[in-house]
Scaffold this motif. Structure first.
Motif, PDB file in Angstrom:
ATOM      1  N   LEU A 294      -4.951  11.867 -32.246  1.00  0.00           N
ATOM      2  CA  LEU A 294      -5.284  10.822 -31.280  1.00  0.00           C
ATOM      3  C   LEU A 294      -5.501   9.483 -31.971  1.00  0.00           C
ATOM      4  O   LEU A 294      -5.078   8.433 -31.472  1.00  0.00           O
ATOM      5  N   ALA A 295      -6.168   9.503 -33.124  1.00  0.00           N
ATOM      6  CA  ALA A 295      -6.388   8.259 -33.870  1.00  0.00           C
ATOM      7  C   ALA A 295      -5.068   7.650 -34.313  1.00  0.00           C
ATOM      8  O   ALA A 295      -4.857   6.436 -34.217  1.00  0.00           O
ATOM      9  N   ALA A 296      -4.159   8.487 -34.805  1.00  0.00           N
ATOM     10  CA  ALA A 296      -2.842   7.993 -35.211  1.00  0.00           C
ATOM     11  C   ALA A 296      -2.076   7.428 -34.024  1.00  0.00           C
ATOM     12  O   ALA A 296      -1.352   6.432 -34.147  1.00  0.00           O
ATOM     13  N   ALA A 297      -2.242   8.052 -32.856  1.00  0.00           N
ATOM     14  CA  ALA A 297      -1.587   7.534 -31.653  1.00  0.00           C
ATOM     15  C   ALA A 297      -2.126   6.158 -31.281  1.00  0.00           C
ATOM     16  O   ALA A 297      -1.374   5.285 -30.830  1.00  0.00           O
ATOM     17  N   HIS A 298      -3.420   5.942 -31.462  1.00  0.00           N
ATOM     18  CA  HIS A 298      -4.005   4.625 -31.213  1.00  0.00           C
ATOM     19  C   HIS A 298      -3.354   3.574 -32.112  1.00  0.00           C
ATOM     20  O   HIS A 298      -3.041   2.459 -31.661  1.00  0.00           O
ATOM     21  N   ASP A 299      -3.171   3.899 -33.377  1.00  0.00           N
ATOM     22  CA  ASP A 299      -2.526   2.952 -34.287  1.00  0.00           C
ATOM     23  C   ASP A 299      -1.101   2.652 -33.843  1.00  0.00           C
ATOM     24  O   ASP A 299      -0.670   1.489 -33.817  1.00  0.00           O
ATOM     25  N   SER A 300      -0.360   3.683 -33.496  1.00  0.00           N
ATOM     26  CA  SER A 300       1.034   3.481 -33.078  1.00  0.00           C
ATOM     27  C   SER A 300       1.126   2.704 -31.778  1.00  0.00           C
ATOM     28  O   SER A 300       2.007   1.856 -31.604  1.00  0.00           O
ATOM     29  N   ALA A 301       0.207   2.982 -30.859  1.00  0.00           N
ATOM     30  CA  ALA A 301       0.211   2.270 -29.579  1.00  0.00           C
ATOM     31  C   ALA A 301      -0.124   0.802 -29.758  1.00  0.00           C
ATOM     32  O   ALA A 301       0.367  -0.056 -29.017  1.00  0.00           O
ATOM     33  N   ALA A 302      -0.969   0.498 -30.753  1.00  0.00           N
ATOM     34  CA  ALA A 302      -1.423  -0.878 -30.957  1.00  0.00           C
ATOM     35  C   ALA A 302      -0.411  -1.724 -31.702  1.00  0.00           C
ATOM     36  O   ALA A 302      -0.411  -2.955 -31.557  1.00  0.00           O
ATOM     37  N   ASP A 303       0.452  -1.106 -32.514  1.00  0.00           N
ATOM     38  CA  ASP A 303       1.333  -1.932 -33.354  1.00  0.00           C
ATOM     39  C   ASP A 303       2.518  -2.512 -32.585  1.00  0.00           C
ATOM     40  O   ASP A 303       3.229  -3.392 -33.083  1.00  0.00           O
ATOM     41  N   GLY A 304       2.736  -2.007 -31.360  1.00  0.00           N
ATOM     42  CA  GLY A 304       3.771  -2.582 -30.513  1.00  0.00           C
ATOM     43  C   GLY A 304       5.192  -2.264 -30.917  1.00  0.00           C
ATOM     44  O   GLY A 304       6.142  -2.787 -30.333  1.00  0.00           O
ATOM     45  N   GLY A 305       5.371  -1.395 -31.888  1.00  0.00           N
ATOM     46  CA  GLY A 305       6.710  -1.067 -32.359  1.00  0.00           C
ATOM     47  C   GLY A 305       7.375  -0.003 -31.506  1.00  0.00           C
ATOM     48  O   GLY A 305       6.922   0.335 -30.407  1.00  0.00           O
ATOM     49  N   GLU A 306       8.461   0.533 -32.045  1.00  0.00           N
ATOM     50  CA  GLU A 306       9.187   1.585 -31.344  1.00  0.00           C
ATOM     51  C   GLU A 306       8.277   2.797 -31.168  1.00  0.00           C
ATOM     52  O   GLU A 306       7.629   3.256 -32.095  1.00  0.00           O
ATOM     53  N   GLY A 307       8.240   3.304 -29.985  1.00  0.00           N
ATOM     54  CA  GLY A 307       7.408   4.455 -29.698  1.00  0.00           C
ATOM     55  C   GLY A 307       6.013   4.104 -29.218  1.00  0.00           C
ATOM     56  O   GLY A 307       5.243   5.005 -28.853  1.00  0.00           O
ATOM     57  N   ALA A 308       5.656   2.818 -29.194  1.00  0.00           N
ATOM     58  CA  ALA A 308       4.305   2.422 -28.784  1.00  0.00           C
ATOM     59  C   ALA A 308       4.027   2.819 -27.338  1.00  0.00           C
ATOM     60  O   ALA A 308       2.943   3.325 -27.015  1.00  0.00           O
ATOM     61  N   GLU A 309       4.984   2.601 -26.456  1.00  0.00           N
ATOM     62  CA  GLU A 309       4.790   2.948 -25.047  1.00  0.00           C
ATOM     63  C   GLU A 309       4.594   4.440 -24.865  1.00  0.00           C
ATOM     64  O   GLU A 309       3.756   4.890 -24.075  1.00  0.00           O
ATOM     65  N   ALA A 310       5.365   5.224 -25.601  1.00  0.00           N
ATOM     66  CA  ALA A 310       5.237   6.680 -25.504  1.00  0.00           C
ATOM     67  C   ALA A 310       3.873   7.144 -25.991  1.00  0.00           C
ATOM     68  O   ALA A 310       3.262   8.050 -25.416  1.00  0.00           O
ATOM     69  N   GLU A 311       3.368   6.511 -27.041  1.00  0.00           N
ATOM     70  CA  GLU A 311       2.046   6.885 -27.557  1.00  0.00           C
ATOM     71  C   GLU A 311       0.945   6.485 -26.582  1.00  0.00           C
ATOM     72  O   GLU A 311      -0.046   7.208 -26.422  1.00  0.00           O
ATOM     73  N   ARG A 312       1.103   5.338 -25.929  1.00  0.00           N
ATOM     74  CA  ARG A 312       0.116   4.958 -24.920  1.00  0.00           C
ATOM     75  C   ARG A 312       0.116   5.951 -23.765  1.00  0.00           C
ATOM     76  O   ARG A 312      -0.944   6.317 -23.237  1.00  0.00           O
ATOM     77  N   ALA A 313       1.296   6.379 -23.368  1.00  0.00           N
ATOM     78  CA  ALA A 313       1.386   7.371 -22.299  1.00  0.00           C
ATOM     79  C   ALA A 313       0.770   8.698 -22.738  1.00  0.00           C
ATOM     80  O   ALA A 313       0.070   9.362 -21.957  1.00  0.00           O
ATOM     81  N   PHE A 314       1.019   9.086 -23.976  1.00  0.00           N
ATOM     82  CA  PHE A 314       0.433  10.311 -24.509  1.00  0.00           C
ATOM     83  C   PHE A 314      -1.087  10.249 -24.478  1.00  0.00           C
ATOM     84  O   PHE A 314      -1.769  11.194 -24.044  1.00  0.00           O
ATOM     85  N   LEU A 315      -1.658   9.131 -24.910  1.00  0.00           N
ATOM     86  CA  LEU A 315      -3.112   8.981 -24.933  1.00  0.00           C
ATOM     87  C   LEU A 315      -3.704   9.029 -23.534  1.00  0.00           C
ATOM     88  O   LEU A 315      -4.827   9.535 -23.355  1.00  0.00           O
ATOM     89  N   ARG A 316      -2.985   8.497 -22.565  1.00  0.00           N
ATOM     90  CA  ARG A 316      -3.522   8.470 -21.200  1.00  0.00           C
ATOM     91  C   ARG A 316      -3.879   9.856 -20.715  1.00  0.00           C
ATOM     92  O   ARG A 316      -4.855  10.039 -19.970  1.00  0.00           O
ATOM     93  N   LEU A 317      -3.129  10.861 -21.134  1.00  0.00           N
ATOM     94  CA  LEU A 317      -3.390  12.233 -20.707  1.00  0.00           C
ATOM     95  C   LEU A 317      -4.129  13.029 -21.786  1.00  0.00           C
ATOM     96  O   LEU A 317      -5.051  13.795 -21.488  1.00  0.00           O
ATOM     97  N   ALA A 318      -3.748  12.837 -23.033  1.00  0.00           N
ATOM     98  CA  ALA A 318      -4.317  13.647 -24.111  1.00  0.00           C
ATOM     99  C   ALA A 318      -5.773  13.307 -24.390  1.00  0.00           C
ATOM    100  O   ALA A 318      -6.564  14.185 -24.755  1.00  0.00           O
ATOM    101  N   LEU A 319      -6.155  12.039 -24.221  1.00  0.00           N
ATOM    102  CA  LEU A 319      -7.515  11.646 -24.566  1.00  0.00           C
ATOM    103  C   LEU A 319      -8.562  12.283 -23.652  1.00  0.00           C
ATOM    104  O   LEU A 319      -9.508  12.904 -24.145  1.00  0.00           O
ATOM    105  N   PRO A 320      -8.445  12.173 -22.319  1.00  0.00           N
ATOM    106  CA  PRO A 320      -9.441  12.870 -21.495  1.00  0.00           C
ATOM    107  C   PRO A 320      -9.356  14.385 -21.621  1.00  0.00           C
ATOM    108  O   PRO A 320     -10.372  15.081 -21.499  1.00  0.00           O
ATOM    109  N   THR A 321      -8.158  14.904 -21.872  1.00  0.00           N
ATOM    110  CA  THR A 321      -8.032  16.350 -22.096  1.00  0.00           C
ATOM    111  C   THR A 321      -8.823  16.777 -23.323  1.00  0.00           C
ATOM    112  O   THR A 321      -9.584  17.753 -23.292  1.00  0.00           O
ATOM    113  N   ALA A 322      -8.656  16.043 -24.417  1.00  0.00           N
ATOM    114  CA  ALA A 322      -9.384  16.360 -25.647  1.00  0.00           C
ATOM    115  C   ALA A 322     -10.878  16.125 -25.494  1.00  0.00           C
ATOM    116  O   ALA A 322     -11.698  16.919 -25.974  1.00  0.00           O
ATOM    117  N   LYS A 323     -11.241  15.041 -24.830  1.00  0.00           N
ATOM    118  CA  LYS A 323     -12.665  14.744 -24.607  1.00  0.00           C
ATOM    119  C   LYS A 323     -13.319  15.877 -23.836  1.00  0.00           C
ATOM    120  O   LYS A 323     -14.435  16.314 -24.141  1.00  0.00           O
TER     121      LYS A 323
END
Length: 557
Positions: free
Chosen positions: A365-394
């Motif tokens: 999840l922490a690595a996904a935060h970094d990828s989502a923040a850098d705005g590069g390729e795959g950032a949107e996918a990582e933001r989408a992943f966090l939207r579901l994975a973060l509350p699931t993990a919490k």
């Protein structure tokens, strides 16, 4: 003459003077897996240095003292002036100096920042968890403040500073560092923040208001600045729930009206202050974001603190497993060390699996935060992943902390039940993260909202778990089971917990199958996904190599 019977034998030595980071293969390997190769050695050395400090006798004593001497509220000075200050034991300040100095409030200034910070948070939380609260909120306040560049220009350098500058004797411009807190919850609303009744009245200066109301839980009331929610009135009708910045000291050096009514007497987290506060109608505040968009403004702060809930629970579990395996390696019963006895080995291995799965997921999840923040390729996918994975993990990781802490305490027997042991403190702390930033039902309902409103988040989740497709038949079957549950929406809300639990286990299983040693992945899939698992720890099937799992979890001192 000394008593002739007082000979101490068969007692485990204290777990002290070791490298908390390097002694945890799941953590060290996870960091190496996600960090850029050219920075791997630098990051390893940095975390190892922090790990040695965390494992030192001095740091452990700071943690003990901070909890044995909880904060004290001073509402007035000796002359009768209202000051609303909280006094802390010197050990608290030593812990805070180390945490802030290690960059635990600053994932923004370096590449791989969130990964580095989360790993450091995992290490340092094992010393003492209470002071992690202000550190967590300080780091999480930055994204919300960036919605107002003028405010961010003042506060972001202070909140991301590596200097701990304690005290409410100066305004922000005269400080080298600052801490941030948060006030959302009210008596009548709890998690339903839209039921808040605190009112914000606009002043003549654009964007400034006065607040009148209360907060039932205000975290870290000794902080320099707070983000709070209040109902705003624009003068032309109801503005709605809005986010505000409330400094403790105003620009002219006077104190803002921030009345601390009392400190909460909590089950755990006793080193940290949590309070009820009142805003008296003269409390000055600055709007952050648009009127009526308070939840949308503060949601990034909530997401960041939810990540810390996952990481903090993983850290507590790791420390509990470290204490239990260390004790079992040095304590003998019935003629041999506890760690060599099959039933105890099963218990230790089962807890080790839970701990490694939690740590591996937190780092992903922490690595996904970094990828989502850098705005590069795959950032949107990582933001989408966090939207579901973060509350699931919490939802799942924080819930698993309580039974694991209790089982680890039992491994130490009576020695774990006395307050001289670290185990009672770990057990008292273990429920906190499941409550903070939304309890289990809140997280489960948030998952349902993500599934309904953000279908791309499910695609990202399935893409992540699909990377392990074909590696383990039990994992593949569990993924199909999740899809079957999602295909039946009848009564989905009442079944939400079962669904989210299964999703969390599938996600953890997919990560372990890809990254963990075969013995760990096999035992996890056989028990958590294959159904060969009892209600208590210590019911792993006989097939996996439990000795290898326990040896991996045992801290090398």
């Amino acid at each position: 003459m000394p008593p002739s019977t007082h000979t101490v034998t068969n007692q485990a030595p204290p777990l002290v003077d070791y490298d908390v980071f390097s002694a945890d293969p799941a953590l060290a390997e996870g960091v190496a897996r996600h960090v850029a190769p050219e920075r791997a050695e630098e990051v390893r050395a940095e975390l190892s240095a922090l790990g040695r400090t965390a494992g030192s006798a001095q740091a452990q004593e700071w943690g003990r003292q901070a909890n044995a001497n909880p904060p004290v509220l001073r509402t007035h000075d000796r002359f009768g002036h209202r000051i609303d200050e909280v006094d802390f034991h010197p050990a608290w300040h030593r812990l805070m100096e180390q945490a802030v100095g290690a960059g635990l409030a600053d994932p923004w200034s370096r590449p791989d920042g969130q990964l580095r910070r989360s790993a450091a948070f995992h290490v340092w939380t094992q010393v003492e968890a209470g002071h992690g609260c202000p550190v967590s909120m300080t780091h999480a306040a930055v994204p919300a403040l960036r919605r107002e560049p003028e405010l961010a220009a003042v506060w972001e350098p202070l909140l991301t500073s590596h200097t701990y500058d304690w005290g409410l004797d100066r305004p922000a411009g005269a400080k080298r560092g600052a801490l941030a807190g948060m006030g959302m919850t009210e008596k009548q609303g709890g998690s339903d923040v839209r039921a808040n009744t605190t009112r914000a009245t606009p002043l003549a200066e654009e964007g400034t208001y006065t607040l009148l109301g209360h907060k039932w839980f205000c975290s870290a009331p000794m902080s320099d600045v707070f983000l709070v929610l209040a109902q705003a009135s624009s003068g032309e009708g109801e503005g709605g729930l809005t986010c505000f910045l409330v400094p403790r000291v105003l620009e002219d050096g006077t104190r803002n009206a921030f009345r601390i009514q009392r400190l909460k007497d909590k089950l755990g987290n006793r080193s940290n202050a949590s309070a009820e506060v009142e805003f008296d109608g003269t409390t000055w505040a600055r709007r952050v974001g648009e009127e009526g968009r308070g939840v949308a403004t503060i949601i990034e702060m909530v997401a960041a603190t939810r990540l810390d809930c996952v990481t903090g629970s993983a850290a507590l579990m790791r420390q509990a497993v470290a204490q239990a395996t260390h004790h079992a390696a040095h304590r003998s019963a019935f003629g041999r060390p506890l760690i060599e006895q099959p039933l105890m080995r099963n218990v230790l291995a089962d807890m080790a699996l839970e701990s490694e799965a939690a740590t591996t997921l937190a780092l992903r999840l922490a690595a996904a935060h970094d990828s989502a923040a850098d705005g590069g390729e795959g950032a949107e996918a990582e933001r989408a992943f966090l939207r579901l994975a973060l509350p699931t993990a919490k939802y799942w990781v924080t819930k698993r902390c309580v039974p694991l802490a209790g089982e680890a305490l039992e491994c130490l027997g009576g020695n774990g039940y006395v307050e001289e042991s670290p185990m009672p403190g770990l057990l008292r702390e273990s429920p906190l993260n499941s409550l903070w930033e939304g309890s289990g039902n809140v997280q489960a309902l948030d998952v349902l909202r993500a599934l309904q409103r953000s279908p791309e988040s499910l695609n990202a989740f399935l893409t992540e778990t699909g990377r392990a497709h074909g590696a383990d038949h039990r994992l593949d079957a569990a993924v199909k089971d999740v899809l079957t549950q999602l295909s039946d929406l009848d009564g989905i809300e009442s079944r939400a917990r079962r669904l989210v639990e299964r999703m969390a286990l599938v996600l953890q299983g997919s990560l372990l199958v890809r990254y963990a040693p075969p013995a760990v992945a096999d035992a996890f899939c056989a028990s958590r996904l294959g159904g060969d698992w009892g209600a208590a720890f210590g019911t792993l099937p006989s097939g996996p190599d439990l000795t290898a799992i326990v040896e991996r979890a045992l801290p090398a001192v």
